[in-house]
Design a protein around this motif. Sequence first.
Motif, PDB file in Angstrom:
ATOM      1  N   ILE B   5       0.828  -1.202   0.000  1.00  5.61           N
ATOM      2  CA  ILE B   5       0.000   0.000   0.000  1.00  5.61           C
ATOM      3  C   ILE B   5       0.860   1.250   0.000  1.00  5.61           C
ATOM      4  O   ILE B   5       1.861   1.326   0.730  1.00  5.61           O
ATOM      5  CB  ILE B   5      -0.917  -0.051   1.250  1.00  5.61           C
ATOM      6  N   LEU B   7       1.235   4.487   1.331  1.00  3.31           N
ATOM      7  CA  LEU B   7       0.679   5.158   2.505  1.00  3.31           C
ATOM      8  C   LEU B   7       0.835   6.674   2.391  1.00  3.31           C
ATOM      9  O   LEU B   7       0.000   7.436   2.889  1.00  3.31           O
ATOM     10  CB  LEU B   7       1.447   4.658   3.735  1.00  3.31           C
ATOM     11  N   ALA B  36       1.622  10.241   5.057  1.00  2.00           N
ATOM     12  CA  ALA B  36       1.315   8.889   5.553  1.00  2.00           C
ATOM     13  C   ALA B  36       0.787   8.924   6.985  1.00  2.00           C
ATOM     14  O   ALA B  36       0.203   7.948   7.448  1.00  2.00           O
ATOM     15  CB  ALA B  36       2.575   8.025   5.479  1.00  2.00           C
ATOM     16  N   ALA B 224      -1.138  -0.926   7.330  1.00  2.00           N
ATOM     17  CA  ALA B 224      -2.108   0.095   6.921  1.00  2.00           C
ATOM     18  C   ALA B 224      -3.426  -0.090   7.676  1.00  2.00           C
ATOM     19  O   ALA B 224      -4.072   0.886   8.065  1.00  2.00           O
ATOM     20  CB  ALA B 224      -2.344   0.015   5.418  1.00  2.00           C
ATOM     21  N   VAL B 229      -6.339   2.895   7.676  1.00  5.27           N
ATOM     22  CA  VAL B 229      -6.409   3.398   6.298  1.00  5.27           C
ATOM     23  C   VAL B 229      -7.518   2.679   5.536  1.00  5.27           C
ATOM     24  O   VAL B 229      -7.610   1.452   5.582  1.00  5.27           O
ATOM     25  CB  VAL B 229      -5.062   3.171   5.575  1.00  5.27           C
ATOM     26  N   THR B 230      -8.353   3.439   4.842  1.00  6.55           N
ATOM     27  CA  THR B 230      -9.401   2.816   4.034  1.00  6.55           C
ATOM     28  C   THR B 230      -9.204   3.185   2.567  1.00  6.55           C
ATOM     29  O   THR B 230      -8.721   4.267   2.259  1.00  6.55           O
ATOM     30  CB  THR B 230     -10.810   3.303   4.457  1.00  6.55           C
ATOM     31  N   ARG B 231      -9.573   2.281   1.687  1.00  8.63           N
ATOM     32  CA  ARG B 231      -9.463   2.461   0.227  1.00  8.63           C
ATOM     33  C   ARG B 231      -8.104   3.032  -0.184  1.00  8.63           C
ATOM     34  O   ARG B 231      -8.012   4.082  -0.819  1.00  8.63           O
ATOM     35  CB  ARG B 231     -10.567   3.378  -0.279  1.00  8.63           C
ATOM     36  N   PRO B 232      -7.028   2.355   0.178  1.00 11.01           N
ATOM     37  CA  PRO B 232      -5.704   2.875  -0.167  1.00 11.01           C
ATOM     38  C   PRO B 232      -5.352   2.657  -1.641  1.00 11.01           C
ATOM     39  O   PRO B 232      -5.980   1.834  -2.322  1.00 11.01           O
ATOM     40  CB  PRO B 232      -4.773   2.046   0.713  1.00 11.01           C
ATOM     41  N   ARG B 234      -2.735   1.035  -4.151  1.00  2.38           N
ATOM     42  CA  ARG B 234      -1.835  -0.115  -4.030  1.00  2.38           C
ATOM     43  C   ARG B 234      -0.900  -0.213  -5.231  1.00  2.38           C
ATOM     44  O   ARG B 234      -1.265   0.191  -6.338  1.00  2.38           O
ATOM     45  CB  ARG B 234      -2.657  -1.410  -3.979  1.00  2.38           C
ATOM     46  N   THR B 359      -0.442   8.229  -7.477  1.00  2.83           N
ATOM     47  CA  THR B 359      -1.137   8.203  -6.193  1.00  2.83           C
ATOM     48  C   THR B 359      -2.134   9.354  -6.081  1.00  2.83           C
ATOM     49  O   THR B 359      -3.296   9.144  -5.696  1.00  2.83           O
ATOM     50  CB  THR B 359      -0.095   8.271  -5.055  1.00  2.83           C
ATOM     51  N   ARG B 363      -6.156   8.883  -5.864  1.00  2.00           N
ATOM     52  CA  ARG B 363      -6.882   9.359  -4.675  1.00  2.00           C
ATOM     53  C   ARG B 363      -7.921  10.422  -5.034  1.00  2.00           C
ATOM     54  O   ARG B 363      -8.696  10.845  -4.181  1.00  2.00           O
ATOM     55  CB  ARG B 363      -5.900  10.016  -3.701  1.00  2.00           C
ATOM     56  N   ARG B 395      -6.576   1.557  -7.387  1.00  2.00           N
ATOM     57  CA  ARG B 395      -7.361   1.858  -6.198  1.00  2.00           C
ATOM     58  C   ARG B 395      -8.768   1.305  -6.382  1.00  2.00           C
ATOM     59  O   ARG B 395      -9.338   1.469  -7.446  1.00  2.00           O
ATOM     60  CB  ARG B 395      -7.440   3.369  -5.961  1.00  2.00           C
TER      61      ARG B 395
END
Lengths: 127, 395
Positions: B5, B7, B36, B224, B229-232, B234, B359, B363, B395
């Motif tokens: 993940i 972070l 992170a 994580a 952490v939710t819905r990271p 990857r 990332t 996100r 994601r």
Amino acid sequence: MWFTIEGDRAWLLGARCPACGTVCFPPKAGPCPNPRCPAEALEETRLSRRGRVWSYTNSCYPPPEPFVAARPYTPVTLAAVELEEEGIVVLGQVKDLTVGELAVGMELELTHGALADGRPVWMWGKP
Amino acid sequence: MSHPIILGVGMHPWGKWGRPFVEYGVAAARAALRDAGIDWTDVQFLVGADTIRNGYPGFVAGATFAQALGWTGARIASCYAACASGAQALDIARARILAGLCDVALVVGADAAPKGFFKPVGGDRPDDPDWLRFRLLGATNPAYFALYARRRMALYGTTPEDFAAVKVKNARAGALNPNARYRKEVTAEEVLASPMVADPLRLMDICATSDGGAAVVLASESYARRLGVTRPVRVAAVSTVTPTFPNTVLELPAFATDSTAAVPPPERPFRAAVAHAAYEEAGLGPGDLSFAEVYDLSTALELDWVEDIGLCAPGEADRLLREGRTALGGRVPVNPSGGLASFGEAIPAQAIAQVCELTWQLRGAAGPRQVPGARVGLAVNQGLFGHGSAVIAVR
């Protein structure tokens, strides 16, 4: 270095694998660069003197050291030339031709010339 | 395999700042740690992507960054793979996490680049092809980029106007990116009027050399989860493949290609093979991509990459470009960050910067350059001497 001259003719010196026929330039000692060939040693070979332009360009600005640029500087022309028999493309400076006079697919022949500090080098030129 | 993940990510803006590279790396690392939500003292493993033009500290970047952040006893690694260094560093961190040898790792790359053409490392080294190509031929990096560009023009009818359109597209995206060095839109006329450097490439077709730093915090699934952490985002794949013999593309800094006298060319040329390995590892294909970051060392090379990563057949990237399908707002935006055209190259940081962009896009945090609904991003890159690099984030 890596080429030879006899009379008015120049040849690139490469290495050929006696087992599988793979050619490489610059020449190197063994093993064969073909990963599936067991040959431990390569033999010196002369490459074809003529090939076709794979691509070409020039250096409009003087390249940095260790290149020794002529003063005043005129753009160095470069060509990557495909040698059919060897199945390789070899890069070299181009003698007496500008990019405007070159085309992909055009035939060139190996010659030689001197760098600005006098060091001899192989060059591609008009056949 | 549970994908590691991402972070946190962080960057020091690209530019020509004239500061030591360590400062950029530390700034990026601290930004990534903040992102992170962890402290440097939590990091178990640091990987530094090396720089070869900044003396000994650059060759041991892992230790250099660890010391600059403050010794904690963390394990470290340092690696160099030219432009692919950042992806190699990420892969080393990923492997250690997947092996269960650590839970959280920091990957950092930074560079302070000299002005002008990249030169070989100093001294007389007649056994080093990178030294010899300058000494014997005056073959600079842009000269190789230009050989590919001219070849493309001959094979597919691509024009200098197409190359200029790539720069216009990337400058438009880069203008929206606060970390980019060049943040001004340009016109095709400006590109076509810029000085010729290596025919057919002009100054504005070629990427500059820059200062910058980028960092990624990578963690295991369980780490994580403990952080909530939710819905990271990857890392679904990292491809670090080499060419397959015979490589029929004239690679920097080579004097010649491999020979096809004994063995026919491989099914996929090198760049395509780099992306293919990443797709295979992720279990995804070009049709799954929401966007891609590709290594546009020149405008022309971006068009080659668009084909190499499978967005279209060879020769069709020009059409995709002209139809706006690779621009922001198009079907698969290419270089939504602005690419090297807007950043310039900070060698060991560049592949990590690509991962930062993946990332932020995934996100939904990329601001005005956001690709709507981005789910899968690919970053590709290629290092001198045959270092492939591709990262797929999801994601």
